[in-house]
Design a protein around this motif. Structure first.
Motif, short mmCIF file in Angstrom:
data_model
loop_
_atom_site.label_atom_id
_atom_site.label_comp_id
_atom_site.label_asym_id
_atom_site.label_seq_id
_atom_site.Cartn_x
_atom_site.Cartn_y
_atom_site.Cartn_z
N GLU A 210 7.77 15.36 -36.44
CA GLU A 210 6.77 14.29 -36.57
C GLU A 210 5.39 14.86 -36.93
OE1 GLU A 210 10.05 12.94 -33.90
OE2 GLU A 210 8.74 14.70 -33.99
N ALA A 211 5.04 15.96 -36.32
CA ALA A 211 3.77 16.60 -36.64
C ALA A 211 3.78 17.15 -38.06
CB ALA A 211 3.48 17.73 -35.65
N GLU A 212 4.91 17.69 -38.48
CA GLU A 212 5.01 18.21 -39.84
C GLU A 212 4.76 17.11 -40.86
OE1 GLU A 212 8.19 21.86 -39.12
OE2 GLU A 212 8.90 19.95 -39.92
N ALA A 213 5.37 15.94 -40.62
CA ALA A 213 5.19 14.83 -41.56
C ALA A 213 3.74 14.37 -41.61
CB ALA A 213 6.11 13.67 -41.17
N ALA A 214 3.11 14.26 -40.44
CA ALA A 214 1.72 13.81 -40.38
C ALA A 214 0.79 14.81 -41.05
CB ALA A 214 1.30 13.58 -38.93
N LEU A 215 1.00 16.08 -40.79
CA LEU A 215 0.11 17.11 -41.31
C LEU A 215 0.34 17.38 -42.80
CD1 LEU A 215 0.28 19.59 -38.31
CD2 LEU A 215 -1.71 18.22 -39.01
N SER A 216 1.54 17.12 -43.28
CA SER A 216 1.80 17.29 -44.71
C SER A 216 1.03 16.28 -45.53
CB SER A 216 3.31 17.19 -44.99
OG SER A 216 4.01 18.27 -44.40
N GLY A 217 0.74 15.12 -44.93
CA GLY A 217 -0.06 14.10 -45.61
C GLY A 217 -1.55 14.28 -45.41
N ALA A 223 -4.91 13.98 -37.72
CA ALA A 223 -3.65 13.40 -38.15
C ALA A 223 -2.64 13.32 -37.01
CB ALA A 223 -3.07 14.23 -39.29
N LEU A 224 -2.87 14.05 -35.94
CA LEU A 224 -1.94 14.08 -34.81
C LEU A 224 -2.27 13.05 -33.74
CD1 LEU A 224 -1.83 17.97 -34.43
CD2 LEU A 224 -0.11 16.54 -35.55
N ASP A 225 -3.40 12.35 -33.90
CA ASP A 225 -3.87 11.45 -32.84
C ASP A 225 -2.86 10.40 -32.43
OD1 ASP A 225 -6.25 12.79 -32.57
OD2 ASP A 225 -7.41 11.40 -33.83
N GLY A 226 -2.10 9.86 -33.35
CA GLY A 226 -1.16 8.79 -33.02
C GLY A 226 0.19 9.27 -32.52
N LEU A 227 0.38 10.57 -32.42
CA LEU A 227 1.68 11.10 -32.01
C LEU A 227 1.74 11.33 -30.51
CD1 LEU A 227 2.32 13.75 -34.82
CD2 LEU A 227 2.91 11.32 -34.80
N THR A 228 2.91 11.20 -29.97
CA THR A 228 3.14 11.50 -28.56
C THR A 228 4.32 12.47 -28.44
OG1 THR A 228 4.62 9.60 -28.29
CG2 THR A 228 2.27 9.27 -27.78
N VAL A 229 4.31 13.24 -27.38
CA VAL A 229 5.39 14.20 -27.12
C VAL A 229 6.01 13.85 -25.77
CG1 VAL A 229 6.01 16.62 -26.85
CG2 VAL A 229 4.14 15.97 -28.40
N SER A 230 7.32 13.68 -25.74
CA SER A 230 8.00 13.34 -24.51
C SER A 230 8.21 14.56 -23.63
CB SER A 230 9.36 12.71 -24.84
OG SER A 230 10.13 12.52 -23.66
N GLY A 231 8.11 14.34 -22.32
CA GLY A 231 8.37 15.41 -21.37
C GLY A 231 9.84 15.61 -21.07
N ASP A 232 10.67 14.69 -21.58
CA ASP A 232 12.12 14.84 -21.40
C ASP A 232 12.60 16.10 -22.11
OD1 ASP A 232 12.01 12.42 -20.13
OD2 ASP A 232 12.76 11.26 -21.84
N ASP A 233 13.50 16.82 -21.48
CA ASP A 233 14.09 18.04 -22.03
C ASP A 233 13.09 19.19 -22.18
OD1 ASP A 233 16.58 16.73 -22.27
OD2 ASP A 233 15.98 15.89 -24.20
N MET A 234 11.93 19.03 -21.56
CA MET A 234 10.98 20.15 -21.53
C MET A 234 11.22 20.99 -20.28
SD MET A 234 8.97 20.18 -24.16
CE MET A 234 8.30 19.14 -25.47
N ILE A 235 10.88 22.27 -20.36
CA ILE A 235 11.02 23.15 -19.20
C ILE A 235 10.09 22.69 -18.09
CG2 ILE A 235 10.65 25.52 -18.38
CD1 ILE A 235 11.28 26.45 -21.26
N SER A 236 10.60 22.65 -16.89
CA SER A 236 9.79 22.31 -15.72
C SER A 236 10.02 23.39 -14.66
CB SER A 236 10.18 20.94 -15.17
OG SER A 236 9.35 20.56 -14.09
N ASP A 237 8.95 24.10 -14.28
CA ASP A 237 9.07 25.18 -13.31
C ASP A 237 7.79 25.29 -12.51
OD1 ASP A 237 7.27 26.39 -15.05
OD2 ASP A 237 8.76 27.71 -15.95
N LEU A 238 7.63 26.37 -11.75
CA LEU A 238 6.46 26.51 -10.91
C LEU A 238 5.18 26.65 -11.72
CD1 LEU A 238 6.24 30.11 -9.39
CD2 LEU A 238 7.65 29.54 -11.37
N HIS A 239 5.29 26.98 -13.01
CA HIS A 239 4.09 27.14 -13.84
C HIS A 239 3.62 25.83 -14.46
CE1 HIS A 239 4.64 31.39 -13.35
NE2 HIS A 239 5.80 31.37 -13.94
#
Length: 261
Positions: A210-217, A223-239
């Protein structure tokens, strides 16, 4: 640790032959493998050191491509890959001087640690990983946490990096290890922009399409302001939690674009 044999070949052919032995494992700079052995998380019967193979070391430039030997240390990449400034800067900020003077680009890519820096550079640059038997496009090479397309006995001979029009790698590092809590590599080419994220996903390094498409234009942080990133499937640890890492992905991507512009 435990007992094992060490082979020190001086040619790629001899190294490949040594790796054909039962339970043999290649040893690059040892910055990941040696701690793994100390913790008894791996138990090869033979370590095949690649340190003595001169043919897989060094940096060269041919037209719009920088080629780096698989046995080249991070310190040498930082010092000699000036034709690709973003890549040299990435290498110069890996670990500490001891790590940079021992660790190799081939070892990093073969290990494919989910928080390593080089995988994002290779993926965002559209690099080609050259082994002793074939060439593998970066898009096909990375296959998950610590997983690559390498087969048994394959050795990373070199990595070919196309030089983009503009690029930057921005890393939010874990202070103790200096690994990327989240790292984003942005590379702008004539035919579009590639964005690779490391340190964040449970699936390892990945491209943020999604970022690639926005930045290519529109190659600007806005250009990234309207994008969101989901926390699903992201690493979650003590850090940091998955949501925290998801937030950092966008923040670091914006910083990379601003630095590259």
């Amino acid at each position: 640790m435990y007992s094992f044999e060490v082979e020190r070949p001086t040619s790629v052919a001899d190294a490949a032959a040594a790796l054909g032995k039962d339970e043999a494992q290649a040893l690059g700079g040892g910055q990941t493998l040696i701690p793994t052995l100390k913790q008894r998380l791996a138990s090869p019967s033979v370590l095949v050191s690649l340190a003595g193979i001169a043919d897989i070391k060094g940096v060269s430039v041919d037209g719009g491509t920088v080629t780096i030997g698989g046995g080249t240390t991070h310190g040498v990449v930082a010092a000699e890959a000036g034709a690709y400034p973003a890549l040299a800067a990435l290498a110069g900020n890996i670990g500490d001087p001891a790590v940079r003077n021992r660790g190799t680009i081939g070892g990093s890519l073969a290990n494919n640690d989910p928080s390593a820096c080089y995988p994002s550079a290779a993926l965002a640059s559209g690099a080609t990983i050259v082994t002793n038997s074939r060439e593998i496009a970066a898009d096909d090479y990375f296959q998950g946490l610590f997983e690559t397309a390498l087969e048994e006995g394959e050795i990373v001979i070199s990595v070919k990096f196309p030089i983009p029009e503009a690029a930057s790698y921005q890393k939010f590092e874990q202070p103790a290890s200096r690994f990327a809590l989240v790292g984003v590599y942005v590379a702008k080419f004539a035919d579009g922009v590639r964005v690779a994220v490391t340190g964040a996903s449970e699936g390892g390094v990945y491209r943020w399409s999604e970022a690639e498409a926005a930045l290519s234009g529109n190659f600007s942080a806005d250009a990234l302001d309207g994008l969101t990133v989901s926390g699903d499937d992201m690493i979650s640890d003590l850090h940091g939690s998955g949501d925290y890492r998801a937030h950092l992905v966008k923040v670091m991507t914006k910083r990379a674009v601003a630095a590259a512009s």
